[in-house]
Design a protein around this motif. Structure first.
Motif, PDB file in Angstrom:
ATOM      1  N   ASP A 144      22.832  17.705  21.259  1.00  0.00           N
ATOM      2  CA  ASP A 144      22.797  18.825  22.203  1.00  0.00           C
ATOM      3  C   ASP A 144      21.348  19.161  22.541  1.00  0.00           C
ATOM      4  O   ASP A 144      20.761  20.089  21.997  1.00  0.00           O
ATOM      5  CB  ASP A 144      23.522  20.030  21.595  1.00  0.00           C
ATOM      6  CG  ASP A 144      23.766  21.134  22.612  1.00  0.00           C
ATOM      7  OD1 ASP A 144      23.362  20.961  23.778  1.00  0.00           O
ATOM      8  OD2 ASP A 144      24.356  22.152  22.240  1.00  0.00           O
TER       9      ASP A 144
ATOM     10  N   ARG B 163      24.416  19.030  27.645  1.00  0.00           N
ATOM     11  CA  ARG B 163      25.710  19.699  27.542  1.00  0.00           C
ATOM     12  C   ARG B 163      26.202  20.146  28.919  1.00  0.00           C
ATOM     13  O   ARG B 163      27.379  19.974  29.258  1.00  0.00           O
ATOM     14  CB  ARG B 163      25.636  20.899  26.592  1.00  0.00           C
ATOM     15  CG  ARG B 163      26.980  21.621  26.444  1.00  0.00           C
ATOM     16  CD  ARG B 163      26.918  22.719  25.407  1.00  0.00           C
ATOM     17  NE  ARG B 163      26.743  22.205  24.062  1.00  0.00           N
ATOM     18  CZ  ARG B 163      27.717  21.716  23.311  1.00  0.00           C
ATOM     19  NH1 ARG B 163      28.968  21.669  23.792  1.00  0.00           N
ATOM     20  NH2 ARG B 163      27.474  21.280  22.087  1.00  0.00           N
ATOM     21  N   THR B 164      25.314  20.702  29.723  1.00  0.00           N
ATOM     22  CA  THR B 164      25.701  21.137  31.064  1.00  0.00           C
ATOM     23  C   THR B 164      26.161  19.968  31.910  1.00  0.00           C
ATOM     24  O   THR B 164      27.173  20.049  32.621  1.00  0.00           O
ATOM     25  CB  THR B 164      24.516  21.845  31.748  1.00  0.00           C
ATOM     26  OG1 THR B 164      24.127  22.978  30.958  1.00  0.00           O
ATOM     27  CG2 THR B 164      24.889  22.305  33.144  1.00  0.00           C
TER      28      THR B 164
ATOM     29  N   ASP C  77      29.560  18.497  30.410  1.00  0.00           N
ATOM     30  CA  ASP C  77      30.678  19.405  30.141  1.00  0.00           C
ATOM     31  C   ASP C  77      31.958  19.032  30.899  1.00  0.00           C
ATOM     32  O   ASP C  77      33.046  19.041  30.308  1.00  0.00           O
ATOM     33  CB  ASP C  77      30.272  20.843  30.454  1.00  0.00           C
ATOM     34  CG  ASP C  77      31.366  21.834  30.117  1.00  0.00           C
ATOM     35  OD1 ASP C  77      31.770  21.893  28.944  1.00  0.00           O
ATOM     36  OD2 ASP C  77      31.828  22.536  31.035  1.00  0.00           O
TER      37      ASP C  77
ATOM     38  N   GLU D 214      34.806  13.386  31.254  1.00  0.00           N
ATOM     39  CA  GLU D 214      35.783  12.947  30.253  1.00  0.00           C
ATOM     40  C   GLU D 214      35.889  11.423  30.275  1.00  0.00           C
ATOM     41  O   GLU D 214      36.063  10.832  31.343  1.00  0.00           O
ATOM     42  CB  GLU D 214      37.140  13.571  30.587  1.00  0.00           C
ATOM     43  CG  GLU D 214      38.291  13.141  29.713  1.00  0.00           C
ATOM     44  CD  GLU D 214      38.159  13.593  28.275  1.00  0.00           C
ATOM     45  OE1 GLU D 214      38.737  12.912  27.413  1.00  0.00           O
ATOM     46  OE2 GLU D 214      37.487  14.612  28.017  1.00  0.00           O
TER      47      GLU D 214
ATOM     48  N   THR E  90      30.983  13.383  24.443  1.00  0.00           N
ATOM     49  CA  THR E  90      30.826  14.271  23.290  1.00  0.00           C
ATOM     50  C   THR E  90      29.383  14.722  23.193  1.00  0.00           C
ATOM     51  O   THR E  90      28.469  13.893  23.271  1.00  0.00           O
ATOM     52  CB  THR E  90      31.221  13.562  21.978  1.00  0.00           C
ATOM     53  OG1 THR E  90      32.608  13.223  22.016  1.00  0.00           O
ATOM     54  CG2 THR E  90      30.961  14.461  20.770  1.00  0.00           C
TER      55      THR E  90
ATOM     56  N   SER F 239      27.111  17.171  20.601  1.00  0.00           N
ATOM     57  CA  SER F 239      27.132  17.944  19.362  1.00  0.00           C
ATOM     58  C   SER F 239      25.887  17.626  18.540  1.00  0.00           C
ATOM     59  O   SER F 239      25.300  16.543  18.687  1.00  0.00           O
ATOM     60  CB  SER F 239      28.382  17.624  18.540  1.00  0.00           C
ATOM     61  OG  SER F 239      28.370  18.309  17.295  1.00  0.00           O
TER      62      SER F 239
END
Length: 316
Positions: free
Chosen positions: A251, A256-257, A260, A263, A266, A268
């Motif tokens: 992250d 992350r933005t 998000d 799909e 991941t 983290s």
């Protein structure tokens, strides 16, 4: 009359800087680039980082900046924080400063922040960088050429690279020696994910790869892993999105933005989550939906926004 801009830069060979120049020139901006003298010994390791040059080399840069500032340019665009002192020291032209990440978030961050306050506009690459800067700035991420970074059939990409067709391959798109990218962590995560997947899993790195070959690496891989300790707005993540390559990442920066809505992906800072995310991606064997969300990171969008900054500075 076209805009005439004097670029200052520490590493004019950085691919994203070259892409920026080409896009602005395509829009009719006349650009002259001055590069800090001397060889940055870190350039073979990190196109974004500087700091290996001596103070003397930076001092030698200023007379050239001053002399050129007296020519008929409209403004100076300083690229990378360590060019800001020379940019603001000349007395005539307004200054736009673009920060690249390590100049703000690394050991020279205090120097960058001090001189950035004297610039007319400051551009950062992510909201995280904006928070770190803690001053007036505009968020404009580096753009990606969506005509170059595009989906290619995996079999075609693997054939072009000579990669086997029957292995799961995870791409770490950096030289393993770059400490900030944390290759040992990436290797550890891939090994743990491999124990959970029936097929063989290989971790491939990309070192010294010509930029026009990177789309083949991104399309040939099953996933990309990024375990960086810090980032601004990493272009490799955006390039992976444009190629529909699933990404597993720490992250950092604006990752992350960006990921998000994508799909599968991941983000983290927990190894367990990264292992689980990579395992799921490898088991599913699907491409991501990244390209659906790539319009805002196109080179054209970046160029449009930078030109708007130039026009605002000159209007003010």
């Amino acid at each position: 009359m076209p805009l005439r801009v004097l670029n200052l830069v520490t590493n004019e060979e950085a691919q994203f800087f070259r892409a920026q120049v080409e896009e602005l020139e395509r829009r009719g901006v006349e650009l002259t680039t001055l590069s800090v003298p001397g060889r940055n010994r870190s350039e073979s390791i990190d196109a974004e980082e500087d700091g290996e040059r001596s103070i003397l080399e930076y001092a030698r840069f200023y007379p050239s900046v001053l002399a050129n500032s007296l020519d008929s340019y409209d403004l100076i665009h300083a690229n990378y924080g360590l060019t800001a002192p020379m940019a603001v020291a000349q007395p005539r032209l307004p200054v736009v400063l673009s920060l690249w990440g390590s100049d703000l978030m690394g050991k020279y961050g205090p120097v960058t922040k001090r001189f950035a306050r004297f610039c007319d506009e400051v551009i950062v690459m992510s909201e995280g960088m904006a928070a770190e800067y803690d001053g007036d700035c505009l968020v404009i991420p580096h753009g990606v050429d969506l005509s170059v970074f595009r989906p290619i059939e995996r079999a075609e990409a693997r054939e072009a690279l000579g990669w086997p067709r029957d292995e799961r391959i995870v791409l770490f798109p950096y030289p393993p020696k770059r400490d900030v990218k944390n290759h040992p962590r990436a290797k550890r995560i891939v090994e743990r994910a491999s124990d959970r997947v029936d097929e063989s899993v290989t971790l491939e790195t990309a070192t010294g790869v010509p930029h026009d070959r990177m789309p083949y690496y991104l399309n040939a891989a099953d996933a990309m892993i990024m375990t960086s300790r810090r980032e601004g707005s990493p272009n490799t993540v955006k390039e992976a999105m444009a190629c529909n390559l699933p990404v597993v990442s720490t992250d950092v920066g604006d990752v992350r933005t960006r990921l998000d809505p994508v799909e599968p992906s991941t983000v983290s800072d927990d190894d367990h989550d990264l292992v689980a995310g990579l395992t799921e991606i490898l088991e599913r064997g699907e491409r991501s939906t990244g390209r659906e969300y790539a319009a805002d990171i196109a080179l054209e969008r970046m160029g449009e926004r930078i030109v708007a900054v130039y026009e605002k500075v000159l209007e003010d």
